[in-house]
Design a protein around this motif. Sequence first.
Motif, PDB file in Angstrom:
ATOM      1  N   ASP A   1      -2.785 -25.818   8.913  1.00  0.00           N
ATOM      2  CA  ASP A   1      -3.458 -26.927   8.235  1.00  0.00           C
ATOM      3  C   ASP A   1      -3.221 -26.779   6.733  1.00  0.00           C
ATOM      4  O   ASP A   1      -3.654 -25.811   6.118  1.00  0.00           O
ATOM      5  N   SER A   2      -2.511 -27.763   6.156  1.00  0.00           N
ATOM      6  CA  SER A   2      -2.125 -27.628   4.746  1.00  0.00           C
ATOM      7  C   SER A   2      -3.326 -27.649   3.807  1.00  0.00           C
ATOM      8  O   SER A   2      -3.205 -27.328   2.633  1.00  0.00           O
ATOM      9  N   ARG A   3      -4.498 -28.028   4.313  1.00  0.00           N
ATOM     10  CA  ARG A   3      -5.686 -28.043   3.463  1.00  0.00           C
ATOM     11  C   ARG A   3      -6.443 -26.729   3.468  1.00  0.00           C
ATOM     12  O   ARG A   3      -7.450 -26.581   2.794  1.00  0.00           O
ATOM     13  N   GLN A   4      -5.998 -25.785   4.307  1.00  0.00           N
ATOM     14  CA  GLN A   4      -6.694 -24.512   4.383  1.00  0.00           C
ATOM     15  C   GLN A   4      -5.920 -23.435   3.633  1.00  0.00           C
ATOM     16  O   GLN A   4      -4.697 -23.371   3.728  1.00  0.00           O
TER      17      GLN A   4
ATOM     18  N   HIS B   1       1.757 -24.430   1.459  1.00  0.00           N
ATOM     19  CA  HIS B   1       2.925 -24.917   0.728  1.00  0.00           C
ATOM     20  C   HIS B   1       3.400 -23.946  -0.350  1.00  0.00           C
ATOM     21  O   HIS B   1       4.425 -24.168  -0.977  1.00  0.00           O
ATOM     22  N   HIS B   2       2.634 -22.876  -0.569  1.00  0.00           N
ATOM     23  CA  HIS B   2       3.093 -21.844  -1.497  1.00  0.00           C
ATOM     24  C   HIS B   2       3.899 -20.760  -0.797  1.00  0.00           C
ATOM     25  O   HIS B   2       4.318 -19.796  -1.431  1.00  0.00           O
ATOM     26  N   LEU B   3       4.079 -20.885   0.522  1.00  0.00           N
ATOM     27  CA  LEU B   3       4.713 -19.809   1.280  1.00  0.00           C
ATOM     28  C   LEU B   3       6.065 -20.245   1.824  1.00  0.00           C
ATOM     29  O   LEU B   3       6.291 -21.426   2.081  1.00  0.00           O
ATOM     30  N   SER B   4       6.933 -19.284   2.028  1.00  0.00           N
ATOM     31  CA  SER B   4       8.216 -19.580   2.667  1.00  0.00           C
ATOM     32  C   SER B   4       8.008 -19.706   4.179  1.00  0.00           C
ATOM     33  O   SER B   4       6.954 -19.346   4.703  1.00  0.00           O
ATOM     34  N   GLY B   5       9.022 -20.203   4.866  1.00  0.00           N
ATOM     35  CA  GLY B   5       8.914 -20.375   6.311  1.00  0.00           C
ATOM     36  C   GLY B   5       8.590 -19.067   7.026  1.00  0.00           C
ATOM     37  O   GLY B   5       7.738 -19.019   7.914  1.00  0.00           O
TER      38      GLY B   5
ATOM     39  N   ARG C   1      -0.852 -33.485  16.291  1.00  0.00           N
ATOM     40  CA  ARG C   1      -0.179 -32.549  15.381  1.00  0.00           C
ATOM     41  C   ARG C   1      -0.402 -31.111  15.828  1.00  0.00           C
ATOM     42  O   ARG C   1      -1.413 -30.763  16.417  1.00  0.00           O
ATOM     43  N   GLN C   2       0.593 -30.268  15.500  1.00  0.00           N
ATOM     44  CA  GLN C   2       0.527 -28.892  15.987  1.00  0.00           C
ATOM     45  C   GLN C   2      -0.627 -28.098  15.406  1.00  0.00           C
ATOM     46  O   GLN C   2      -1.201 -27.263  16.079  1.00  0.00           O
ATOM     47  N   PHE C   3      -0.981 -28.354  14.140  1.00  0.00           N
ATOM     48  CA  PHE C   3      -2.048 -27.519  13.586  1.00  0.00           C
ATOM     49  C   PHE C   3      -3.375 -27.806  14.272  1.00  0.00           C
ATOM     50  O   PHE C   3      -4.209 -26.924  14.419  1.00  0.00           O
ATOM     51  N   ILE C   4      -3.548 -29.019  14.755  1.00  0.00           N
ATOM     52  CA  ILE C   4      -4.759 -29.337  15.515  1.00  0.00           C
ATOM     53  C   ILE C   4      -4.711 -28.624  16.874  1.00  0.00           C
ATOM     54  O   ILE C   4      -5.704 -28.048  17.324  1.00  0.00           O
ATOM     55  N   GLU C   5      -3.540 -28.630  17.485  1.00  0.00           N
ATOM     56  CA  GLU C   5      -3.392 -27.958  18.771  1.00  0.00           C
ATOM     57  C   GLU C   5      -3.640 -26.447  18.632  1.00  0.00           C
ATOM     58  O   GLU C   5      -4.248 -25.822  19.485  1.00  0.00           O
TER      59      GLU C   5
ATOM     60  N   ILE D   1      -9.933 -32.750  11.214  1.00  0.00           N
ATOM     61  CA  ILE D   1      -9.444 -34.133  11.281  1.00  0.00           C
ATOM     62  C   ILE D   1     -10.065 -34.982  10.172  1.00  0.00           C
ATOM     63  O   ILE D   1      -9.358 -35.699   9.460  1.00  0.00           O
ATOM     64  N   LEU D   2     -11.382 -34.866  10.001  1.00  0.00           N
ATOM     65  CA  LEU D   2     -12.052 -35.696   8.996  1.00  0.00           C
ATOM     66  C   LEU D   2     -11.429 -35.593   7.600  1.00  0.00           C
ATOM     67  O   LEU D   2     -11.155 -36.622   6.976  1.00  0.00           O
TER      68      LEU D   2
END
Lengths: 332, 291
Positions: free
Chosen positions: A109-112, A159-163, B178-182, B199-200
Amino acid sequence: MNPALLSIKDLKVYFELRQGLPLPWREPDVVKAIDGVTFDILEGEVLALVGESGCGKTTIGKTLLRLIEPKAGIIQYRDQDLAHLKGVSLRAMRQKMQLIFQDPYESLDSRQSVFDILAEPLVIHQRVTQKKDLQACVFEALESTGLHPAAEIAQRYPHHLSGGQRQRVAIAAAMILEPEFIVADEPVSMLDVSVRAGILQLMLALRHQKNLTYLFITHDLSLAWVIADRIMVLYLGKVIEIGPSDRLIHAGTHPYTQALVSVIPSPIPDRSREQIILKGETPSPVHVPEGCRFHPRCWKFQRLGSPKECLTQEPDLRQVAEGHLAACHFLD
Amino acid sequence: MNATAVPASRPPNLWVQVWEIPLGRAGIILLGIVLVLSLVGPVVFPFNPKDITSTAADILQPPSSMHWLGTDELGRDVFRETLVGARLSLLVGLLATAISITLGSIIGLLAGYYRGAVGITLMRVTDFFLVLPLLPLIIILAAIFGQSFSITIMVIGLTSWPSTARIVRSQVISLRERQFIERIRSLGATDLRVIAVHILPNVLPLIYANTVLVIAGSILSEATLAFLGLGDPVRVSWGTMLHFGFVAGAAGRGAWWYLLPPGLGIVLVVLGFTLAGHTLDQLLNPRLREF
Ligand SMILES: Nc1ncnc2c1ncn2[C@@H]1O[C@H](COP(=O)(O)OP(=O)(O)OP(=O)(O)O)[C@@H](O)[C@H]1O
Ligand SMILES: [Mg+2]
């Protein structure tokens, strides 16, 4: 031989394709993604699951973890049937089994922040209640997956990390609940070639440290041979051959396995190689061929002059040698 | 796939981005002016609704130095009345929007996350409310509960949420695959946690843009209902001003100063919210950005 950690019996996963209005007289097309597979995953082993794109590898992996609902069959995990577990007991079981995804760019999750990604499993299962214990656990997990310095990495966002770093974070998150069983779905295929070996070594090292069992999904037979104890070959939602890795590569008996082995690019010792190129496309799992599902593309079927069995009878898995099974009417 | 870490620069604040687009800037300026006037105006120029004249000569008088925008049918100052009216129009718009957005977001989240019976049922309910007409509903409710501004708020809130629910639902449907949700589900997270924590936040920008548009619609609905005489009779809003002005025959008597200010107020506020909302929507909604 170790006892089975998972015993899968006659597992079926079908997807209904909806087209237009769901009218009662219109039969929906059914994708038979997994069409009755039976196999064991032994405690402490790495079982590789190989096969062409679309043969159902991901579907099997996700179904074992109950992320996809099976249509029929039994998924025996030690003494529990996972296929019928629900609610709280299913969520409790999830601690023991984890999934490592193919695409580390999509699975976080890009927000975490990295810290939150790793803390979340512990919070969900209320493993840790003290804030400083949480931090200790997270830092330890980061260190153990080779992410240094932990305190600094923990503050970053995906997004600060490489694959490669992302995949390490995903692995750390999967390991933090101390699971027993890991499904790794092509865990390195999206990564830069230069970091693949490091990730694989990490996964194998963790396997020994933590006594893990892996279902390792890949379409790369030579990779499967290198890292797995046993290999299982899937074709159109059915297991067509399963056996110890060395045996399968050097003495594979199913014409499909033989074709796959013959085109492995890196030279494999003691094998006078004749490349077998399979003709045609993989048939769609909506319209599975009658008889042996492989016959339309089978070189042996042609060489033998289209025997009748292949057209009418679905071959069952038969024992070739100790622990080595294959599904073909005309085994070598 | 590139393996080097690219430190992403944080995108500038959303309102700054809106400000940079001319139409969005026009919207923000309009809203700023109206907001300041409605908050500060009645303090500087207080309006007393009971300040009714006893002489017929003060009724519906044209603008003068005493009454900048003339007087209404009861001899009250229209300028001051317009400033106070803005407050109620905005308040009804905001409160009705709060109901509408809360309902729409929750139902959209659930309908998108749960496929099968729950999702289908919620969508049927949404479709029902989508076609539910505003006017008969408020006439019936007004007949039962009497006319009050809380009934107006409720009716507007209850009839305007379906569009939000549909927009949120379609976004949630794509998110849940999406995969991160899974991955979070495979960790054993409860549905509530997946929805609330993962999700929110991802649909919030969409809800945000939608809110601004729903406010515009709600203010317009309030004005319409009040103009038809279905508003709260004892409180002044732009809609009730238009209603009483019309009933008093302001149009026929050429008393433009009574009808123009509330009418213009409604147009400008709705325009402001609509401009800002569409600009936000363009910035936040990836599907619109493609075209
Ligand atoms: N949700 C779904 N709905 C319909 N069909 C599906 C769904 N998921 C998978 N399938 C179909 O099931 C079959 C197996 O898919 P699966 O993703 O398991 O293949 P795979 O072996 O993992 O392929 P790849 O190597 O490309 O990842 C494919 O034909 C696919 O199109
Ligand atoms: Mg796959």
